[in-house]
Design an enzyme around this catalytic site. Structure first.
Site, mmCIF file in Angstrom:
data_model
loop_
_atom_site.group_PDB
_atom_site.id
_atom_site.type_symbol
_atom_site.label_atom_id
_atom_site.label_comp_id
_atom_site.label_asym_id
_atom_site.label_seq_id
_atom_site.Cartn_x
_atom_site.Cartn_y
_atom_site.Cartn_z
ATOM 1 N N LYS A 162 1.574 32.441 54.307
ATOM 2 C CA LYS A 162 2.187 33.581 53.628
ATOM 3 C C LYS A 162 1.108 34.477 53.025
ATOM 4 C CE LYS A 162 6.056 34.052 50.483
ATOM 5 N NZ LYS A 162 6.809 33.290 49.497
ATOM 6 N N HIS A 186 7.994 33.893 34.170
ATOM 7 C CA HIS A 186 7.152 32.693 34.318
ATOM 8 C C HIS A 186 6.531 32.315 32.965
ATOM 9 C CE1 HIS A 186 6.326 34.144 38.686
ATOM 10 N NE2 HIS A 186 7.075 33.066 38.788
ATOM 11 N N SER A 193 9.034 37.719 41.226
ATOM 12 C CA SER A 193 7.799 38.407 41.628
ATOM 13 C C SER A 193 8.062 39.345 42.800
ATOM 14 C CB SER A 193 6.728 37.386 42.035
ATOM 15 O OG SER A 193 6.421 36.534 40.966
ATOM 16 N N ARG A 220 17.033 30.491 37.246
ATOM 17 C CA ARG A 220 17.538 31.813 36.839
ATOM 18 C C ARG A 220 19.045 31.896 37.011
ATOM 19 N NH1 ARG A 220 13.264 34.655 40.651
ATOM 20 N NH2 ARG A 220 14.114 32.929 41.838
HETATM 21 O O1 PNS Z 1 7.130 30.250 43.263
HETATM 22 P P1 PNS Z 1 7.721 29.514 44.433
HETATM 23 O O2 PNS Z 1 7.209 30.097 45.746
HETATM 24 O O3 PNS Z 1 9.218 29.441 44.375
HETATM 25 O O4 PNS Z 1 7.173 28.007 44.337
HETATM 26 C C1 PNS Z 1 7.550 27.026 45.277
HETATM 27 C C2 PNS Z 1 6.687 25.757 45.113
HETATM 28 C C3 PNS Z 1 5.213 26.091 45.193
HETATM 29 C C4 PNS Z 1 6.962 25.141 43.765
HETATM 30 C C5 PNS Z 1 7.110 24.775 46.231
HETATM 31 O O5 PNS Z 1 7.120 25.444 47.455
HETATM 32 C C6 PNS Z 1 6.195 23.563 46.334
HETATM 33 O O6 PNS Z 1 6.243 22.692 45.508
HETATM 34 N N1 PNS Z 1 5.311 23.581 47.365
HETATM 35 C C7 PNS Z 1 4.313 22.556 47.580
HETATM 36 C C8 PNS Z 1 4.558 21.804 48.877
HETATM 37 C C9 PNS Z 1 5.530 20.661 48.651
HETATM 38 O O7 PNS Z 1 5.318 19.796 47.832
HETATM 39 N N2 PNS Z 1 6.651 20.690 49.410
HETATM 40 C C10 PNS Z 1 7.686 19.710 49.323
HETATM 41 C C11 PNS Z 1 8.708 20.087 48.272
HETATM 42 S S1 PNS Z 1 9.931 18.844 48.078
#
Ligand code: PNS
Length: 163
Positions: free
Chosen positions: A41, A17, A127, A90
């Site tokens: 979660k 990150h 993570s 990745r």
């Molecule tokens: O580290 P992660 O868990 O892969 O991050 C995922 C994240 C937080 C970037 C994604 O789940 C997100 O943007 N969530 C916010 C809710 C949202 O906007 N959802 C619609 C996505 S198109």
């Protein structure tokens, strides 16, 4: 473009990150790290703890701020006037879902997503994997900042042997 967001769960932040963040800082005047509040979660760390750790490990990066957010990322971007989302990729397995989210976010508000390829030395890093290996007694030093390693070791110990 002046501003971008690096969103994620960051439970906890890894060196992968931080590599993406440092490279985003080369491209944008200001980068906000946005930690998702996801009540569905249960993490190893609370969102406040993740934000605190991120603030500590980015203390020497003056163009970085760290915040948490609830709801849609596009709404967070709109409220803050943030024009771009930065994501690390990745492997091709990341791409399917990331592309879907990028296209959805673009459709919702026009916000652009910039993908940065993970540096090869971090391309295996997640993570969830770090937590699994650390919980099993494996050595994850060098994969997360020392401060995160300390806090993760302490938290896993607390979970094994509750007071
Ligand atoms: O580290 P992660 O868990 O892969 O991050 C995922 C994240 C937080 C970037 C994604 O789940 C997100 O943007 N969530 C916010 C809710 C949202 O906007 N959802 C619609 C996505 S198109």
């Amino acid at each position: 473009m002046p501003t971008a967001v690096c969103p994620g769960s960051f439970d906890p932040v890894t060196n992968g990150h931080l590599d993406i963040l440092a490279r985003a800082c080369e491209l944008f005047e200001h980068v906000t790290v946005a930690v998702l509040v996801n009540d569905a979660k249960q993490g190893l760390f609370s969102v406040d703890e993740r934000v605190d750790m991120l603030r500590m490990v980015t203390v020497d990066q003056p163009t970085v701020t760290v915040e948490s957010f609830e709801g849609l990322l596009v709404d967070f971007c709109r409220r803050r006037g943030i024009g771009a989302i930065v994501k690390g990729l990745r492997a091709v397995t990341d791409f399917d879902y990331e592309l879907q989210m990028a296209q959805m976010n673009a459709r919702l508000t026009g916000v652009e997503t910039v993908f940065l390829p993970a540096a090869p030395e971090w391309s295996f890093l997640a993570s969830s994997l770090v937590k699994e290996v650390a919980a099993g007694g494996g050595d994850v030093s060098g994969l997360v900042p020392p401060l995160v390693l300390d806090q993760m070791t302490r938290r896993l110990h607390e979970r094994r042997e509750p007071a």
